[in-house]
Design an enzyme around this catalytic site. Structure first.
Site: not given
Lengths: 314, 316
Positions: A165, A179, A183
Site C-alpha cells: 500500500s 491513487y 491503496k
C-alpha cells in the site's frame, strides 16, 4: 496515578490474551518469494534483500527488458538466478500462466503500482482507470492466481501474502484521489482476506511506505500538483533498501500492518480501525495513544485546510 | 484527578472549536437539484423519496429503464411529483456525461450505485471481481467527474454536496467481502483527497457507512452469503430499513458531515478508524478523542471474536 500503574499490567495481560490472529514467524530462507512489480524500485530492492537471506525469488513485471536487467544485476550481486516473468497484471490469464510456471509460492509480494498525481477534475479517466486497474484489480488477479497453489503447498510452514500500500493508503491527499482510492482498497481486501485465509496458515501483511527513492517517485514528483507538494512534500523520503528491509522483517514476523519511522507509526495508530494486531505490546500503544493521535491528525488537517485556503486566496 | 479532567475537557473543547476544519456548514435541499446514481431501488430510492418530500428536485440514474420507470411511478403516487430518470451504466463515461448534462446543474450528488457479490476470494471469478470494482469504484469516479464541471459552475452561491455511499464493510473488511470491502474502503481514500480539492469551490464531501439495510439487493445477497460471513456480521446490530438509512444520510448531508455512521458498531468503527477523515463538528471531535482508545479496544475484541468463530468453524 497509582491506579494507572496497577491497571497497565492488567491491561497488557488482557491484550495478550485477546490479540488475534496469534503472532507467527514466517521463514524466508530456502522458500519461494514471488514479487510483482519486481523489476525496479521497492520490488527490486525486496528481491535483493530476499536473495541475500537465501530465498528463491521470482519477479513479475510488464517489461521483459527491465526484467532482464534486474535479473542481470541480481546475478552480478549474488551469483544467483531469479525467475523472470513478463505479464501485465490486468491480464488474469497471463498472470495465471506465469504463476503456474513459477511454481508454488511461499511468500507472495503484491507490489506493482502506478502513481499519477493530479486533481480529479483535471485528470483523464483513462489515468484513473489505469491506477485502479493496475493497483487494485491487478492485485486481485495476482492473489487469485496464486491462491490455489499456496493453499495446496507441500511444506507445512506458514506462508505470506504481502500487499504494497502506501501512506497515501492511510490518508487521502490533494491530487491523489485515484491513487489513494486504490491503496485504501488494498486494506479492505487484506482485512477480509486474512479472515478467509487464516485457517490455511497464510498471513497477510499490508505495507505503508512513505515517499521512497525510486525511478517511479522521480517521475511522479515532476508532475505533482503544487498543493500536493505543499501538503505531502514535507515528509521523509526513504531509500528503497530501508523500505525493503523493514518490509521483509515485517513479513517474517507476520505483522498485519507494516509502517516506517515514527511518522509511520503515528499514522498506523491513527488509522488502526479494526485491523488485526498480533503484537499485544503494539495493541497497548494503539489503545493508549489513540486519543492523542486523533488530536494530532485534527491539527494536521487544520493545517492542510489552512494552506488550501491561503493558496486559493492568492 | 477529577479536577484535572474537569479543567482539561473544556480546554480541549475550546481547542477543537478553534481548529476543526473544514468548518461546519449547512447544505439546503429544498428547491435544489439532487442527483442520485443507483436511484431506482434500495437506499437510492428511499433517498429519492426523502429528498422529494423535503422539496428537492430529484434525478435518478440507473441501468434499467424499466426499474427507473417503476421508481418514477412510485414517487409520483407517494408525493405527486415527477422525478427525472436517466438510464446509463456507470461504467460508460460517455453515457454518464450525457445523462448528467441533460439533467442540468447539480447541487447534491449522491453516488450510490453499487453491487455486492459475497464469496471467498478463491471462489469468486476474476471477471466478477472486476465488475464489482468497475461499478462501485471506477463507476463512482465516472459519475463524479461527469458532474464536477456542472457543480462548479452552479448559479446559486449555496454550498453543494457530493455524498458517497460506502458501507460498514468500508470500515472493516469482512470474510467473503474482499472485493466489496476493497471498493468501499477505496471510496474513503477518494473522498478524503477530493474534499481537499473541492473545499475552495464550496463543495462538501460526505461518506455514508450503512450497515446491512433491508433492500432487494440485500435479499439477493443473503441467499448466497457464505455461512461464516453471516455469523461474523450477525454479531453486529440488525439490518436497518432503507427509510432509516435515507433519513440519517440526508440529515448528514445537510449538515455537511464528512462521515455518516449508523448504530453503535458504526460509531465504534468510526472512532477507532477516524484516521485522517475531517470532522466538522467540534463536539463530535471531542467524542472521537475521548473514545478513541476505548473504540480501538472494542475493535480488538471484535477481531478476537471473529477469529475465534473462524477457528471454531475450521476445527469442525
Amino acid at each position: 496515578m497509582l491506579i494507572f500503574i496497577i491497571l497497565a499490567p492488567i491491561f497488557l495481560l488482557l491484550l495478550y490474551f485477546i490479540v488475534q490472529p496469534q503472532p507467527v514467524s514466517i521463514p524466508i530462507k530456502g522458500r519461494h518469494v514471488f514479487i510483482t512489480g519486481g523489476s525496479s524500485g521497492i520490488g527490486l530492492a525486496l528481491a535483493h534483500k530476499a536473495i541475500s537471506e537465501g530465498a528463491r525469488v521470482s519477479l513479475l513485471a510488464r517489461s521483459l527488458s527491465k526484467l532482464e536487467e534486474a535479473k542481470k544485476s541480481l546475478h552480478l550481486a549474488y551469483g544467483v538466478d531469479v525467475g523472470i516473468f513478463a505479464a501485465d497484471v490486468r491480464d488474469y490469464d497471463a498472470v495465471k500462466r506465469a504463476i503456474v510456471e513459477a511454481g508454488p509460492i511461499d511468500v507472495l509480494v503484491v507490489n506493482q503500482g502506478i502513481f499519477v498525481p493530479q486533481e480529479l477534475e483535471k485528470q483523464d479517466m483513462d489515468e484513473v482507470k489505469l491506477m485502479i486497474d493496475v493497483n487494485l484489480v491487478g492485485s486481485f488477479n495476482v492473489i487469485k492466481a496464486a491462491l490455489p497453489l499456496m493453499k495446496g503447498r507441500k511444506d507445512s510452514r506458514p506462508a505470506s501474502i504481502a500487499l504494497m500500500s502506501s501512506q497515501a493508503g492511510q490518508v487521502g491527499i490533494y491530487g491523489y484521489s485515484a491513487y489513494s482510492a486504490s491503496k485504501f482498497g488494498l486494506r479492505g481486501l487484506a482485512e477480509a482476506l486474512q479472515q478467509e485465509l487464516i485457517s490455511d496458515d497464510i498471513h497477510i501483511s499490508v505495507i505503508y511506505p512513505p515517499d521512497t527513492e525510486t525511478p517511479g517517485l522521480e517521475e511522479e514528483r515532476k508532475i505533482r500538483p503544487k498543493m500536493t507538494e505543499m501538503i505531502a512534500g514535507s515528509g521523509s523520503v526513504l531509500k528503497a533498501e530501508e523500505v525493503a528491509k523493514k518490509t521483509l522483517d515485517g513479513i517474517k514476523s507476520g505483522s498485519f500492518s507494516i509502517s516506517f519511522r515514527m511518522e509511520g507509526k503515528m499514522l498506523a495508530i491513527a488509522t488502526a480501525g479494526a485491523s488485526p494486531q498480533r503484537s499485544f505490546l503494539i495493541a497497548f500503544f494503539e489503545v493508549v495513544l489513540a486519543g492523542i493521535s486523533r488530536i494530532v491528525t485534527l491539527l494536521f488537517l487544520s493545517n492542510v485546510y489552512r494552506s488550501i485556503r491561503k493558496s486559493h486566496a492568492i | 484527578m477529577v479536577l484535572f479532567t474537569l479543567i482539561l475537557a473544556p480546554l480541549l473543547l475550546l481547542l477543537l472549536f478553534l481548529i476543526v476544519r473544514p468548518k461546519p456548514i449547512i447544505i439546503p435541499i429544498k428547491n435544489r437539484h439532487v442527483f442520485i446514481s443507483g436511484g431506482s431501488s434500495g437506499i437510492g430510492l428511499a433517498l429519492a423519496q426523502k429528498a422529494v418530500s423535503e422539496g428537492a428536485r430529484v434525478s435518478l440514474l440507473a441501468r434499467s429503464l424499466h426499474k427507473l420507470e417503476e421508481a418514477q411511478k412510485s414517487i409520483r403516487e407517494a408525493h405527486g411529483v415527477d422525478v427525472a430518470i436517466f438510464s446509463a451504466d456507470v461504467r460508460d463515461n460517455n453515457a454518464v456525461e450525457r445523462a448528467v448534462a441533460e439533467s442540468g446543474p447539480i447541487d447534491v450528488l449522491v453516488v450510490n450505485q453499487g453491487i455486492f457479490v459475497p464469496g471467498a476470494l478463491e471462489n469468486q471469478a476474476s471477471d466478477v471481481i472486476k465488475s464489482v470494482i468497475d461499478v462501485n469504484l471506477t463507476g463512482s469516479f465516472n459519475v463524479i467527474k461527469a458532474a464536477l464541471p456542472w457543480m462548479k459552475n452552479r448559479k446559486d452561491g449555496a454550498p453543494a454536496s457530493i455524498a458517497l455511499m460506502s458501507s460498514q464493510a468500508g470500515q472493516v473488511g469482512i470474510y467473503g467481502y474482499s472485493a466489496y470491502s476493497a471498493t468501499k474502503f477505496g471510496l474513503r481514500g477518494l473522498a478524503e483527497a477530493l474534499q481537499q480539492e473541492l473545499i475552495s469551490d464550496n463543495i462538501h464531501v460526505s461518506v455514508i457507512y450503512p450497515p446491512d439495510t433491508q433492500t432487494p439487493g440485500f435479499e439477493q445477497e443473503r441467499k448466497i452469503r457464505p455461512e461464516l460471513a453471516g455469523i461474523i456480521m450477525g454479531s453486529g446490530g440488525g439490518a436497518l430499513s432503507a427509510e432509516e438509512v435515507a433519513k440519517k444520510s440526508l440529515d448528514g448531508i445537510k449538515s455537511g458531515s464528512f462521515s455518516i455512521w449508523f448504530n453503535l458498531e458504526g460509531y465504534m468503527l468510526g472512532f477507532s478508524g477516524a484516521g485522517f477523515s475531517p470532522q466538522t463538528s467540534f463536539p463530535v471531535a471531542f467524542l472521537e478523542i475521548a473514545f478513541a482508545g476505548l473504540s480501538r479496544l472494542a475493535a480488538l475484541f471484535f477481531v478476537w471474536s471473529w477469529y475465534r468463530i473462524i477457528q471454531k468453524k475450521h476445527a469442525n
